[in-house]
Design a protein around this motif. Structure first.
Motif, PDB file in Angstrom:
ATOM      1  N   ASN A  97      46.199  43.678  47.513  1.00 47.74           N
ATOM      2  CA  ASN A  97      46.154  42.265  47.923  1.00 47.74           C
ATOM      3  C   ASN A  97      44.743  41.680  47.823  1.00 47.74           C
ATOM      4  O   ASN A  97      44.299  40.926  48.704  1.00 47.74           O
ATOM      5  CB  ASN A  97      46.690  42.100  49.350  1.00 47.74           C
ATOM      6  CG  ASN A  97      48.164  42.433  49.443  1.00 47.74           C
ATOM      7  OD1 ASN A  97      48.952  42.004  48.603  1.00 47.74           O
ATOM      8  ND2 ASN A  97      48.535  43.216  50.441  1.00 47.74           N
ATOM      9  N   ILE A  98      44.042  42.053  46.770  1.00 50.56           N
ATOM     10  CA  ILE A  98      42.711  41.506  46.515  1.00 50.56           C
ATOM     11  C   ILE A  98      42.855  40.301  45.591  1.00 50.56           C
ATOM     12  O   ILE A  98      43.462  40.389  44.530  1.00 50.56           O
ATOM     13  CB  ILE A  98      41.791  42.566  45.882  1.00 50.56           C
ATOM     14  CG1 ILE A  98      41.631  43.761  46.844  1.00 50.56           C
ATOM     15  CG2 ILE A  98      40.422  41.966  45.546  1.00 50.56           C
ATOM     16  CD1 ILE A  98      40.939  44.956  46.215  1.00 50.56           C
ATOM     17  N   GLU A  99      42.296  39.177  45.997  1.00 44.92           N
ATOM     18  CA  GLU A  99      42.465  37.930  45.247  1.00 44.92           C
ATOM     19  C   GLU A  99      41.648  37.941  43.963  1.00 44.92           C
ATOM     20  O   GLU A  99      40.495  38.382  43.942  1.00 44.92           O
ATOM     21  CB  GLU A  99      42.038  36.758  46.121  1.00 44.92           C
ATOM     22  CG  GLU A  99      42.217  35.393  45.473  1.00 44.92           C
ATOM     23  CD  GLU A  99      41.721  34.262  46.360  1.00 44.92           C
ATOM     24  OE1 GLU A  99      41.291  33.244  45.796  1.00 44.92           O
ATOM     25  OE2 GLU A  99      41.769  34.416  47.606  1.00 44.92           O
ATOM     26  N   TYR A 100      42.250  37.435  42.896  1.00 45.35           N
ATOM     27  CA  TYR A 100      41.528  37.238  41.641  1.00 45.35           C
ATOM     28  C   TYR A 100      42.169  36.074  40.892  1.00 45.35           C
ATOM     29  O   TYR A 100      43.306  35.692  41.159  1.00 45.35           O
ATOM     30  CB  TYR A 100      41.540  38.509  40.777  1.00 45.35           C
ATOM     31  CG  TYR A 100      42.911  38.955  40.320  1.00 45.35           C
ATOM     32  CD1 TYR A 100      43.446  38.556  39.089  1.00 45.35           C
ATOM     33  CD2 TYR A 100      43.692  39.801  41.118  1.00 45.35           C
ATOM     34  CE1 TYR A 100      44.707  38.970  38.679  1.00 45.35           C
ATOM     35  CE2 TYR A 100      44.959  40.221  40.713  1.00 45.35           C
ATOM     36  CZ  TYR A 100      45.453  39.798  39.497  1.00 45.35           C
ATOM     37  OH  TYR A 100      46.700  40.209  39.089  1.00 45.35           O
ATOM     38  N   TRP A 101      41.414  35.509  39.953  1.00 46.12           N
ATOM     39  CA  TRP A 101      41.935  34.406  39.147  1.00 46.12           C
ATOM     40  C   TRP A 101      42.660  34.972  37.935  1.00 46.12           C
ATOM     41  O   TRP A 101      42.138  35.873  37.258  1.00 46.12           O
ATOM     42  CB  TRP A 101      40.793  33.508  38.677  1.00 46.12           C
ATOM     43  CG  TRP A 101      40.222  32.603  39.727  1.00 46.12           C
ATOM     44  CD1 TRP A 101      39.815  32.958  40.976  1.00 46.12           C
ATOM     45  CD2 TRP A 101      39.958  31.207  39.603  1.00 46.12           C
ATOM     46  NE1 TRP A 101      39.319  31.872  41.648  1.00 46.12           N
ATOM     47  CE2 TRP A 101      39.390  30.774  40.821  1.00 46.12           C
ATOM     48  CE3 TRP A 101      40.141  30.284  38.580  1.00 46.12           C
ATOM     49  CZ2 TRP A 101      39.007  29.453  41.045  1.00 46.12           C
ATOM     50  CZ3 TRP A 101      39.755  28.961  38.805  1.00 46.12           C
ATOM     51  CH2 TRP A 101      39.205  28.549  40.020  1.00 46.12           C
TER      52      TRP A 101
ATOM     53  N   VAL B 297      36.982  38.327  40.612  1.00 46.20           N
ATOM     54  CA  VAL B 297      37.616  38.973  41.761  1.00 46.20           C
ATOM     55  C   VAL B 297      36.890  38.573  43.051  1.00 46.20           C
ATOM     56  O   VAL B 297      35.660  38.530  43.098  1.00 46.20           O
ATOM     57  CB  VAL B 297      37.588  40.508  41.605  1.00 46.20           C
ATOM     58  CG1 VAL B 297      38.392  41.164  42.732  1.00 46.20           C
ATOM     59  CG2 VAL B 297      38.141  40.921  40.244  1.00 46.20           C
ATOM     60  N   PHE B 298      37.681  38.338  44.116  1.00 50.65           N
ATOM     61  CA  PHE B 298      37.117  37.917  45.403  1.00 50.65           C
ATOM     62  C   PHE B 298      37.417  38.969  46.465  1.00 50.65           C
ATOM     63  O   PHE B 298      38.472  38.955  47.105  1.00 50.65           O
ATOM     64  CB  PHE B 298      37.664  36.538  45.782  1.00 50.65           C
ATOM     65  CG  PHE B 298      37.129  35.439  44.911  1.00 50.65           C
ATOM     66  CD1 PHE B 298      36.022  34.698  45.290  1.00 50.65           C
ATOM     67  CD2 PHE B 298      37.700  35.191  43.667  1.00 50.65           C
ATOM     68  CE1 PHE B 298      35.505  33.709  44.469  1.00 50.65           C
ATOM     69  CE2 PHE B 298      37.197  34.207  42.845  1.00 50.65           C
ATOM     70  CZ  PHE B 298      36.092  33.466  43.242  1.00 50.65           C
TER      71      PHE B 298
ATOM     72  N   PRO C  83      27.890  38.589  39.916  1.00 54.35           N
ATOM     73  CA  PRO C  83      28.267  37.677  41.000  1.00 54.35           C
ATOM     74  C   PRO C  83      28.325  36.240  40.507  1.00 54.35           C
ATOM     75  O   PRO C  83      27.446  35.789  39.775  1.00 54.35           O
ATOM     76  CB  PRO C  83      27.125  37.847  42.019  1.00 54.35           C
ATOM     77  CG  PRO C  83      26.391  39.082  41.610  1.00 54.35           C
ATOM     78  CD  PRO C  83      26.572  39.206  40.135  1.00 54.35           C
ATOM     79  N   LYS C  84      29.376  35.509  40.897  1.00 47.82           N
ATOM     80  CA  LYS C  84      29.543  34.114  40.505  1.00 47.82           C
ATOM     81  C   LYS C  84      30.170  33.332  41.660  1.00 47.82           C
ATOM     82  O   LYS C  84      31.188  33.745  42.218  1.00 47.82           O
ATOM     83  CB  LYS C  84      30.455  34.003  39.272  1.00 47.82           C
ATOM     84  CG  LYS C  84      29.829  34.501  37.978  1.00 47.82           C
ATOM     85  CD  LYS C  84      28.853  33.477  37.424  1.00 47.82           C
ATOM     86  CE  LYS C  84      28.314  33.895  36.084  1.00 47.82           C
ATOM     87  NZ  LYS C  84      27.398  32.889  35.508  1.00 47.82           N
ATOM     88  N   MET C  85      29.567  32.179  41.995  1.00 43.56           N
ATOM     89  CA  MET C  85      30.070  31.326  43.061  1.00 43.56           C
ATOM     90  C   MET C  85      31.141  30.371  42.543  1.00 43.56           C
ATOM     91  O   MET C  85      31.041  29.870  41.425  1.00 43.56           O
ATOM     92  CB  MET C  85      28.923  30.498  43.639  1.00 43.56           C
ATOM     93  CG  MET C  85      27.910  31.298  44.413  1.00 43.56           C
ATOM     94  SD  MET C  85      28.453  31.602  46.103  1.00 43.56           S
ATOM     95  CE  MET C  85      26.893  32.159  46.817  1.00 43.56           C
TER      96      MET C  85
ATOM     97  N   SER D  89      31.319  27.517  47.139  1.00 42.93           N
ATOM     98  CA  SER D  89      30.228  28.457  47.432  1.00 42.93           C
ATOM     99  C   SER D  89      30.746  29.801  47.923  1.00 42.93           C
ATOM    100  O   SER D  89      30.061  30.510  48.659  1.00 42.93           O
ATOM    101  CB  SER D  89      29.267  27.854  48.478  1.00 42.93           C
ATOM    102  OG  SER D  89      28.674  26.684  47.963  1.00 42.93           O
ATOM    103  N   ARG D  90      31.949  30.135  47.501  1.00 41.62           N
ATOM    104  CA  ARG D  90      32.508  31.445  47.811  1.00 41.62           C
ATOM    105  C   ARG D  90      32.145  32.407  46.686  1.00 41.62           C
ATOM    106  O   ARG D  90      32.317  32.104  45.504  1.00 41.62           O
ATOM    107  CB  ARG D  90      34.028  31.341  47.941  1.00 41.62           C
ATOM    108  CG  ARG D  90      34.709  32.640  48.365  1.00 41.62           C
ATOM    109  CD  ARG D  90      36.214  32.450  48.353  1.00 41.62           C
ATOM    110  NE  ARG D  90      36.912  33.677  48.706  1.00 41.62           N
ATOM    111  CZ  ARG D  90      38.202  33.905  48.462  1.00 41.62           C
ATOM    112  NH1 ARG D  90      38.922  32.971  47.852  1.00 41.62           N
ATOM    113  NH2 ARG D  90      38.769  35.034  48.815  1.00 41.62           N
ATOM    114  N   LEU D  91      31.629  33.557  47.052  1.00 38.51           N
ATOM    115  CA  LEU D  91      31.119  34.496  46.061  1.00 38.51           C
ATOM    116  C   LEU D  91      32.225  35.406  45.538  1.00 38.51           C
ATOM    117  O   LEU D  91      32.944  36.055  46.300  1.00 38.51           O
ATOM    118  CB  LEU D  91      30.010  35.355  46.684  1.00 38.51           C
ATOM    119  CG  LEU D  91      29.311  36.341  45.735  1.00 38.51           C
ATOM    120  CD1 LEU D  91      28.593  35.593  44.622  1.00 38.51           C
ATOM    121  CD2 LEU D  91      28.340  37.231  46.509  1.00 38.51           C
ATOM    122  N   GLY D  92      32.359  35.427  44.227  1.00 40.08           N
ATOM    123  CA  GLY D  92      33.256  36.360  43.568  1.00 40.08           C
ATOM    124  C   GLY D  92      32.483  37.244  42.615  1.00 40.08           C
ATOM    125  O   GLY D  92      31.320  36.964  42.298  1.00 40.08           O
ATOM    126  N   LEU D  93      33.108  38.305  42.143  1.00 45.21           N
ATOM    127  CA  LEU D  93      32.489  39.195  41.166  1.00 45.21           C
ATOM    128  C   LEU D  93      33.275  39.100  39.862  1.00 45.21           C
ATOM    129  O   LEU D  93      34.471  39.403  39.832  1.00 45.21           O
ATOM    130  CB  LEU D  93      32.482  40.643  41.671  1.00 45.21           C
ATOM    131  CG  LEU D  93      31.746  40.914  42.990  1.00 45.21           C
ATOM    132  CD1 LEU D  93      31.831  42.396  43.337  1.00 45.21           C
ATOM    133  CD2 LEU D  93      30.304  40.455  42.918  1.00 45.21           C
TER     134      LEU D  93
END
Length: 350
Positions: free
Chosen positions: A285-289, A298-299, A319-321, A325-329
């Motif tokens: 259940n890890i969020e990703y686009w 991935v968040f 790392p990408k916001m 301003s939520r940080l994802g990888l």
């Protein structure tokens, strides 16, 4: 007092985090590169060229434009080679811009678009992508005015991997006939989605592509623009005669002669590695686009901790916001073996 335009002195440079990257030490999943070496045919072609003592001679490009045109299914007078797709992006934006004009650049996206638009002092409008709704087509159309000089459509977008439907691109091109519609197909080999076949019908369409990502040749710098004959002729007036490295042409000649090496890599990334990573994320259940490219945004609950722990394990991610301003990888995908190693490492972290 600066001798340069005042706004340029106030800008920041685009500085991707290239320090301490070593492909012999690290698994490089941070720049969406090919993670395996190039084909032996490319290496041999480069070595043969160097051994033939031609480095002291100015570049002579031969039929490379014809070969790229054949690969793309367009006419050679619709193609122009560039020093990486970055130069193509810069040439298009410089040539189309007028100070005080507006650029529509949906985001978050590749920083180079903003860099080039800011150099030209364009006013940037940035409609937002969303995980739920994808590309903000209506917001882009609503933002078009008589001052719109440029619309950037990254297909797919980076860092989220979101595609743009062909019909949406053409609708936007019709809605802004006085603007340059820059369609960046940097990851075309993964998506096979293109509008290059209609550039003659839509004179404001300009497509950029590269041999850096899928083909694994970012160090030699060769990209290309596909557009109408008139647009290409105009851009050739801006590009220098020797901007493209001769070694790049040698490498791309060899790559296009041996396309199966790249095709097999794409097949493994999309058919094996990507489903493996997505299944891992789904089961936890890890969020990703959703992505159509060779990377997944991935968040994690603790993204900075995950990034640093991966780095200690010699795996680099980016790392990408997002707009909130939520940080994802952003995690690039390699072959099956590399993806198993990534998943094993993530399992130990999570």
């Amino acid at each position: 007092m600066s001798i340069f335009k005042s706004h340029i002195s106030q800008m920041g440079a685009y500085k991707p985090p290239l320090e301490d990257r070593d492909n012999h030490q690290h698994l490089l999943l941070d720049f969406n590169e090919r993670t395996l070496p190039v084909s032996p045919a490319i290496k041999k072609a480069l070595i043969d060229f160097i051994n033939d003592d031609q480095l002291q001679v100015y570049p002579a490009y031969g039929d490379i434009t014809q070969k790229i045109a054949d690969y793309c299914g367009v006419k050679p007078d619709q193609v122009m080679t560039t020093n990486g797709s970055d130069q193509g992006i810069d040439l298009i934006i410089r040539s189309a811009s007028r100070e005080g004009g507006e650029a529509i650049i949906p985001g978050p996206t590749f920083a180079m678009y903003h860099q080039c638009a800011n150099i030209e002092n364009l006013n940037i409008i940035e409609p937002a992508y969303s995980r739920e709704n994808g590309f903000p087509k209506q917001a882009v159309i609503n933002a078009i005015t008589d001052k719109t000089r440029l619309i950037v459509l990254a297909n797919p977008n980076n860092p989220c991997g979101t595609p743009i439907a062909r019909d949406d691109i053409l609708e936007i091109a019709k809605a802004a006939p006085g603007a340059a519609i820059l369609v960046d197909e940097c990851y075309f080999e993964y998506t096979r989605q293109t509008v290059c076949d209609v550039v003659q019908q839509y004179p404001n369409l300009l497509v950029t592509r590269t041999f850096s990502k899928t083909w694994g040749l970012p160090s030699v710098r060769l990209g290309y623009i596909i557009s109408s004959k008139d647009n290409i002729n105009a851009l050739l007036n801006v590009r220098g005669p020797y901007d493209v490295n001769q070694l790049a042409v040698v490498a791309i000649n060899a790559a296009l002669t041996n396309p199966e090496y790249t095709q097999e890599y794409v097949k493994e990334v999309l058919g094996v590695s990507k489903p493996m990573l997505e299944e891992f994320l789904d089961t936890r259940n890890i969020e990703y686009w959703p992505s159509v490219a060779n990377y997944v945004w991935v968040f994690f609950d603790s993204p900075s901790l995950v990034e640093q722990t991966l780095k200690k394990a010699n795996i680099l991610v980016r790392p990408k916001m997002d707009h909130h301003s939520r940080l994802g990888l952003r995690i690039s995908l390699g072959n099956k073996q590399q993806t198993v190693h990534l998943i094993d490492t993530l399992t130990s972290i999570i």
